[in-house]
Write a protein that holds these residues in place. Structure first.
Motif, PDB file in Angstrom:
ATOM      1  N   LEU A 108      49.003   5.613  12.866  1.00 23.72           N
ATOM      2  CA  LEU A 108      48.873   4.516  11.918  1.00 23.72           C
ATOM      3  C   LEU A 108      47.815   4.845  10.865  1.00 23.72           C
ATOM      4  O   LEU A 108      47.971   4.569   9.692  1.00 23.72           O
ATOM      5  N   SER A 111      48.571   6.851   7.788  1.00 27.79           N
ATOM      6  CA  SER A 111      49.376   6.244   6.742  1.00 27.79           C
ATOM      7  C   SER A 111      48.564   5.378   5.799  1.00 27.79           C
ATOM      8  O   SER A 111      49.079   4.880   4.822  1.00 27.79           O
ATOM      9  N   LEU A 112      47.277   5.193   6.088  1.00 28.20           N
ATOM     10  CA  LEU A 112      46.512   4.277   5.242  1.00 28.20           C
ATOM     11  C   LEU A 112      46.184   4.899   3.894  1.00 28.20           C
ATOM     12  O   LEU A 112      45.618   5.986   3.843  1.00 28.20           O
TER      13      LEU A 112
ATOM     14  N   LEU B 226      54.879   7.262   2.895  1.00 19.64           N
ATOM     15  CA  LEU B 226      53.465   6.930   3.054  1.00 19.64           C
ATOM     16  C   LEU B 226      52.623   7.557   1.957  1.00 19.64           C
ATOM     17  O   LEU B 226      51.723   6.918   1.412  1.00 19.64           O
ATOM     18  N   LEU B 274      48.878  -3.485   0.909  1.00 17.81           N
ATOM     19  CA  LEU B 274      49.133  -2.048   1.020  1.00 17.81           C
ATOM     20  C   LEU B 274      49.057  -1.592   2.473  1.00 17.81           C
ATOM     21  O   LEU B 274      49.907  -0.844   2.954  1.00 17.81           O
ATOM     22  N   LEU B 275      48.011  -2.066   3.161  1.00 20.69           N
ATOM     23  CA  LEU B 275      47.820  -1.663   4.551  1.00 20.69           C
ATOM     24  C   LEU B 275      49.002  -2.123   5.394  1.00 20.69           C
ATOM     25  O   LEU B 275      49.510  -1.378   6.234  1.00 20.69           O
ATOM     26  N   GLY B 278      51.983   0.006   4.690  1.00 17.08           N
ATOM     27  CA  GLY B 278      51.794   1.286   5.366  1.00 17.08           C
ATOM     28  C   GLY B 278      52.048   1.158   6.856  1.00 17.08           C
ATOM     29  O   GLY B 278      52.687   2.010   7.475  1.00 17.08           O
ATOM     30  N   LEU B 279      51.562   0.065   7.429  1.00 18.76           N
ATOM     31  CA  LEU B 279      51.717  -0.187   8.857  1.00 18.76           C
ATOM     32  C   LEU B 279      53.194  -0.278   9.233  1.00 18.76           C
ATOM     33  O   LEU B 279      53.648   0.356  10.187  1.00 18.76           O
ATOM     34  N   SER B 282      54.744   3.076   9.062  1.00 22.97           N
ATOM     35  CA  SER B 282      54.342   4.047  10.075  1.00 22.97           C
ATOM     36  C   SER B 282      54.852   3.640  11.450  1.00 22.97           C
ATOM     37  O   SER B 282      55.080   4.494  12.303  1.00 22.97           O
TER      38      SER B 282
END
Lengths: 274, 291, 467
Positions: A108, A111-112, B226, B274-275, B278-279, B282
């Motif tokens: 995880l 991907s930030l 990503l 954004l986070l 992304g989460l 992923s």
């Protein structure tokens, strides 16, 4: 058409055209860097010179920026490999209850988008007295490169057969020795890939040092170039282009040096295999 | 033989080597993320009242975001940028890799660097090259004019297309390398059998080759997704998010709110979007890797 | 191969760790390289000197920067020179980035300078944030400041709730700089003075007709030029309609005919081909491009810009242009339809401020006082090309005889100032986006809608109004 493909002539032609297209954006920077009268416009120089390179290289502040950039990127790359290498060992070699959870978290984290956490990082660094410190930049870049590096390293290490290590254990080697003597040499392609990725990412990053540093003389070359390009002041395009070429060189050299190991590394990484 | 775990103490002992990584990650990665969550519920600012007197304002930043046309614009821009980049990077990457397969190795080593150049170079240089390429008197217009097509102000008339092309130029090689190594691992005998059975090239491609590398395709898509979501420097140096808000993807919107308009609280709320994006991606990625 | 790589890495790591050891001195020595430590005698270790750090914005001119020479001259003639060391920490950044960097610096005693240049429009926000020192007590010890030698109206701009937060050092006005020859060719004899927006548009059309190869007018229009776009372009038009950014109650007007007219005027200029190519104007270097490549070479007829533009053409300016006094003219910006007061200008300026987190406030103030003393300031303001904030300097021949100064200064009387309010700086960024959108083809209506929601987010629904 089918016959053409089978003959293999068409792909050669298409590939050559594609390659030329991909080279087009490079033309300006190369020509301008050797041009006495470079402007934003694309043109083939009438007066060739290497003066742009000399001017850029002779400037003391530029040299310093290159030094700082190398310092940050190299130390970061070494730290990343060391820390990720150590972390990968238990993840690869031991049965651990939290392992799955840990690997998920790592995944995880990879991907930030770093831009997203810049505000808190900046506040945090102010309070930790790490603002405007080169060490602070290095440690933050290390942290942000770690998740991906650990992930890669673990996959690389998985592909090193454990039997070889067992022999070392029989000879009485402890974990660190067996990492150093058995695993590290065997997973060298992987180590190089991680190191290269870490170095080039740090070398190319301008946002982190731009926000976390304050003193102009501490700016690495990436920030300098960004300022050269993106800000006020008379732009000397020839020097800007030369600066860019010089700035890109370490990344290119590193790539060439590690190229031999790259494809191997990619296969090992599991990034390719899924 | 994998050394077996014997109880908690043993597990801790085995984890010693993880400590440096865990410490660094907690201090410089997890804490900033928690702070991001926290700040997104405050009025934190770089100057004005929000700098002196930080207050908890609940969901205000988020409710504002819901009605902010800039936010909607940024999400749409981000998605267009994402889809455009993915299509460009992967389809180009795949076909170049496919065509390169089995080609004369000298030919490969000559043209390979052309494709790799945009990938190896630092982001700012990529931005500069792209900027000069699309400039009104730049390379692209010079070429067009030489074949009598009038010049176009690419960066102002087609800004999003320009940054997508720049990003494809920058990111294509990553896909290409991935696909190359995957294609190298596709056993030739099945394809050969299909050929004997009379399958044509495209049939073999779609029914034999692509299914065999679908894992690579999936993984590659996720990694590209990503990295594309996080693209900041390339766009910021090329267009600054403009003209107007035409190329204002989420990271740029966030940066502008935080460091140009000085609204750190609102900026971190955008970061949260954004986070979360992304989460989501992923988790998808993790699913695929696990399969 | 591997051995070679390892050796390469090892050697480079060693070299780097050496540099790293030297890295401690990087701090102190490099400052003197980049910032220009102007202390005369650094090796005088006998007594501890106090250090004051000064932050200002520079455009990459280095030691040619007017601020640099001003500060350096001041230091050389300062009676405290022997006890104090100067540490110059200029910020080399675009205007927008300068404010962000300063705001970051001011948060911590570790990074805050002792003295900094502050744009008047940032003052309210910085004061509200608690970044600046209230210098009301300090100025009691500054006779010139007390004796009415400074313009009260300008001091006002740096005073909040009766407390003084900065000593102003520059003021400015804006108007239309034009090339006499090109205007003449278009049928306008010197001196040209348009009386409405229509007059301007007619002149632009005539210039385009008679000199098809020049850009008839050039004005900041992008986000990259920051406050320059807001003030030199948008507000110069908007305030000419009779409307201001805020209504009488201090609420921001986010929708009105005046805003629409302003944007339509901009749209006309850029769609009719009166303005410069977008790639030339929508970047941070546009002023440099304009004055080095276009205006001075007769390739742009009119420039809507600040009075300081003329400072570039002096012998020691950035774009020396011998004999420019006879080649250009300066016209006041007319109101939209020529309505009262006929002409308008916006005015702003910069001042010296002491951060709350400064470690050496007393000494910093002493130096500030010295900077603003008659002779030093006279030289300083002349090289900067700005309008003086001291009445006595305004009458000095050296200052007053500069070409075009009396006209530019005379505009000050009816000048408008930007809202003195902490949120203005943010609103300004929304204006820049709106202007850039319109000149690149977004419809004024859509741009206004975005602007409205931006401003609401910044100041709150209760502080806006639609007309």
């Amino acid at each position: 058409m089918r016959k053409f493909i089978k003959d293999g002539k068409l792909p050669y032609i298409i590939l050559s055209i594609m390659a030329l297209l991909f080279a087009l954006p490079l033309l300006w920077v190369i020509f301008a860097s050797f041009d006495v009268n470079a402007t934003q416009a694309f043109k083939i120089p009438t007066d060739w010179t290497i003066g742009n390179y000399i001017n850029v290289l002779q400037d003391k502040l530029n040299q310093q920026a290159f030094g700082v950039g190398l310092l940050i990127s190299a130390i970061e790359a070494v730290l990343v490999v060391l820390i990720a290498g150590l972390a990968a060992y238990p993840l690869s070699r031991y049965e651990l209850r939290y392992k799955k959870m840990f690997m998920y978290t790592i995944l995880l984290m990879t991907s930030l988008p770093i831009t997203a956490v810049m505000v808190p990082v900046y506040k945090l660094f102010l309070s930790m007295n790490l603002y405007d410190s080169i060490f602070g930049v290095i440690i933050f870049m290390t942290a942000s490169a770690l998740p991906f590096a650990i992930w890669l390293m673990k996959n690389f290490m998985d592909s090193v057969p454990i039997e070889l290590e067992e022999a070392a254990w029989v000879d009485g080697a402890n974990v660190l020795t067996s990492i150093r003597l058995v695993i590290a040499p065997l997973m060298l392609p992987g180590v190089l890939v991680v190191m290269m990725v870490a170095f080039t990412t740090a070398w190319g990053n301008f946002l982190v040092p731009y926000i976390l540093l304050n003193t102009v003389s501490k700016y690495p070359v990436s920030v300098k170039l960004y300022q050269f390009f993106g800000q006020n002041g008379l732009v000397v395009y020839g020097e800007l282009a030369a600066y860019s070429v010089i700035y890109a060189t370490p990344a290119v050299i590193l790539y060439i040096l590690s190229q031999k190991y790259m494809s191997q590394g990619f296969i090992m990484s599991g990034a390719a295999k899924g | 033989m994998i050394r077996e775990s014997r109880g908690l103490g043993d597990e801790l002992k085995k984890s010693v080597l993880l400590t440096p990584a865990v410490l660094v990650l907690i201090l410089f990665f997890l804490i900033p993320i928690f702070l991001t969550v926290y700040y997104s519920f405050t009025n934190l600012a770089l100057n004005g009242e929000g700098a002196r007197n930080v207050q908890f304002i609940g969901l205000e930043n988020y409710s504002r975001m819901m009605t902010d046309p800039n936010m909607i614009n940024s999400i749409v821009t981000t998605l267009i940028f994402l889809v455009g980049s993915l299509i460009g990077q992967q389809i180009l990457g795949f076909f170049i890799a496919l065509m390169m397969k089995g080609k004369n190795s000298r030919f490969r080593s000559i043209i390979g660097p052309f494709f790799l150049a945009g990938w190896i170079m630092p982001e700012v240089v990529v931005a500069l090259c792209s900027f000069a390429f699309f400039d009104r008197s730049g390379t692209l217009n010079a070429i067009l004019q030489s074949i009598n097509i009038p010049m176009v102000e690419w960066l102002y008339k087609y800004p999003l297309l320009s940054v997508i092309i720049a990003n494809v130029w920058h990111g294509m090689a990553f896909s290409m390398i991935n696909f190359q190594s995957a294609l190298d691992n596709v056993p030739g005998d099945i394809e050969e059998a299909a050929r004997v059975d009379g399958a044509n090239y495209w049939q073999r491609l779609f029914y034999i080759i692509i299914p065999q590398i679908k894992n690579t395709i999936a993984t590659n898509t996720m990694l590209n997704t990503l990295s594309t979501l996080g693209v900041f420097g390339l766009i910021y140096t090329m267009t600054g998010g403009g003209p107007g808000v035409a190329t204002q993807v989420l990271p740029i919107f966030m940066y502008k709110q935080a460091f140009v308009s000085f609204q750190l609280g609102y900026g971190t709320a955008i970061s949260m979007v954004l986070l979360v994006l992304g989460l989501i991606f992923s988790i998808l990625y993790a699913r695929i890797v696990e399969d | 191969m591997f051995r070679r790589i390892m050796r390469f890495i090892l050697v480079s790591t060693m070299i780097l760790s050496l540099t790293a050891c030297g890295g401690n001195s990087l701090d102190s020595s490099s400052k003197s390289e980049s910032g220009g430590d102007v202390s005369s005698d650094k090796n005088d270790g006998s007594k501890e000197k106090s250090v004051i750090t000064i932050t200002y914005r520079e455009d990459g001119q280095g030691e040619k920067a007017p601020n640099y020479t001003w500060i350096k001259n001041a230091y050389e003639t300062w009676d405290m020179k022997d006890q104090v060391e100067l540490d110059l920490a200029p910020i080399s950044a675009s205007e927008g980035d300068y404010f962000a960097k300063v705001a970051l610096q001011l948060q911590s005693p570790k990074t805050a300078p002792d003295l900094l240049t502050e744009d008047s429009f940032q003052l309210s926000a910085d004061v509200e944030a608690g970044y600046l020192t209230d210098i009301s007590d300090y100025v009691k010890d500054f006779p010139d400041f007390q004796d009415g030698k400074f313009y009260e109206k300008i001091i006002d701009g740096y005073t909040i709730d009766g407390r003084v937060y900065a000593i102003p050092y520059s003021a400015d006005t804006r108007g239309l700089w034009y090339n006499r020859e090109l205007l003449d060719k278009a049928g306008y004899s010197y001196p040209w003075q348009p009386n409405s927006w229509n007059d301007i548009l007619e002149a632009l059309a005539a210039i385009k007709e008679t000199s098809p190869d020049v850009f008839p007018i050039w004005m900041n229009a992008g986000v990259a030029t920051g406050e320059g776009t807001t003030m030199q372009t948008y507000e110069m038009l908007l305030y000419g309609t009779g409307e201001k950014l805020q209504d009488e109650d201090g609420k921001y007007i986010i929708e009105s005919q005046a805003i629409l007219d302003t944007l339509n005027m901009l749209k006309t200029i850029f769609t009719e081909g009166y303005g410069p190519d977008l790639s030339l104007v929508l970047n941070g270097q546009t002023s440099n491009t304009l004055y080095s490549e276009y205006f001075t070479k007769g390739k742009t007829a009119i420039s809507l810009d600040g009075n300081w533009a003329v400072g570039r053409f002096n012998e020691d300016g950035m774009n020396p242009w011998p004999g420019y006094e006879d080649k250009i003219g300066f016209a006041a910006m007319p109101t939209q339809k020529g309505q009262e007061p006929g002409f308008i200008t916006m005015s702003g300026g910069w001042g010296w401020a002491i951060p709350e987190n400064a470690d050496n406030k007393d000494v910093a103030f002493q130096f500030m006082k010295h900077l603003m003393s008659y002779d030093l300031y006279l030289n300083g303001i002349c090289t900067k090309g700005n309008i003086t904030v001291r009445k006595d300097i305004a009458e000095d021949e050296k200052y007053a005889n500069q070409p075009f100064y009396s006209k530019a200064s005379s505009l000050l009387d009816g000048a408008y100032f930007r809202p003195k309010e902490a949120k203005y700086a943010q609103v300004s960024t929304a204006i820049q986006t709106m202007v850039e959108s319109v000149v690149t083809g977004t419809s004024p209506e859509d741009a206004i809608a975005t602007y409205g929601s931006d401003v609401i987010r910044m100041v709150g629904e209760e502080n806006v109004v639609r007309k």
